[in-house]
Design a protein around this motif. Structure first.
Motif, mmCIF file in Angstrom:
data_model
loop_
_atom_site.group_PDB
_atom_site.id
_atom_site.type_symbol
_atom_site.label_atom_id
_atom_site.label_comp_id
_atom_site.label_asym_id
_atom_site.label_seq_id
_atom_site.Cartn_x
_atom_site.Cartn_y
_atom_site.Cartn_z
ATOM 1 N N LEU A 105 0.403 -4.427 -6.762
ATOM 2 C CA LEU A 105 0.444 -4.270 -4.919
ATOM 3 C C LEU A 105 0.038 -2.952 -4.583
ATOM 4 C CD1 LEU A 105 3.467 -6.531 -3.992
ATOM 5 C CD2 LEU A 105 1.409 -7.069 -3.671
ATOM 6 N N HIS A 127 -2.224 -7.396 -6.024
ATOM 7 C CA HIS A 127 -1.359 -8.661 -6.077
ATOM 8 C C HIS A 127 -0.191 -8.180 -7.377
ATOM 9 C CE1 HIS A 127 -3.207 -11.666 -3.871
ATOM 10 N NE2 HIS A 127 -4.381 -11.019 -4.329
ATOM 11 N N GLU A 132 3.075 -13.653 -8.167
ATOM 12 C CA GLU A 132 2.303 -14.597 -8.421
ATOM 13 C C GLU A 132 2.846 -15.707 -9.440
ATOM 14 O OE1 GLU A 132 -0.254 -15.155 -6.451
ATOM 15 O OE2 GLU A 132 -0.084 -13.271 -5.531
#
Length: 140
Positions: A105, A127, A132
């Motif tokens: 991130l 991400h 996830e």
């Protein structure tokens, strides 16, 4: 956009570049989570080389981590470094024939992404592997 679900489901070995031995750091928390979910985690941090973090031996470089798991390969190079530090990590990920360059991130480096994609690596940018993976666990 790469298929994040496929990458996480097909991967077993994750090198965490910028891994910290401090439990309050995001890299440590993510590594602990990944270990709990069956991944092999390779901490990569020159300051921790030779020590154990979360019961895993730490390596100074991605190249040393890759040598330690050969003939298997590193599936994901999970980067917890500043955006401006990513390009040499991408180059090393390519050199060790990793499967994916994953930028955590708020880590954005278009040059590194283009280089890794051109070399055939899957790339995920901005991400979190833990977030996830949790999405997968809920929908699986």
């Amino acid at each position: 956009m790469p298929n994040i679900a496929r990458i996480l489901q097909d991967s077993r070995i994750i090198a965490i570049v910028g891994m910290s031995d401090k439990p309050e750091r995001a890299s440590h928390e993510v590594a602990a989570y990944l270990l709990q979910h069956g991944y092999r985690v390779l901490p990569v941090n020159p300051a921790l080389a030779g020590k154990e973090v979360l019961g895993q031996r730490a390596y100074a470089t991605l190249t040393q981590a890759a040598a330690a798991v050969a003939p298997a390969r590193i599936d994901i190079v999970d980067c917890f470094r500043k955006s401006e530090d990513i390009l040499p990590i991408a180059e090393e990920a390519i050199a060790v024939k990793a499967g994916c360059l994953w930028l955590q991130l708020d880590i954005v480096n278009e040059a590194a992404v283009q280089l890794a994609r051109a070399a055939g690596l899957d790339v995920v940018m901005d991400h979190c592997t833990k977030i996830e993976h949790r999405k997968l666990a809920v929908t699986a």
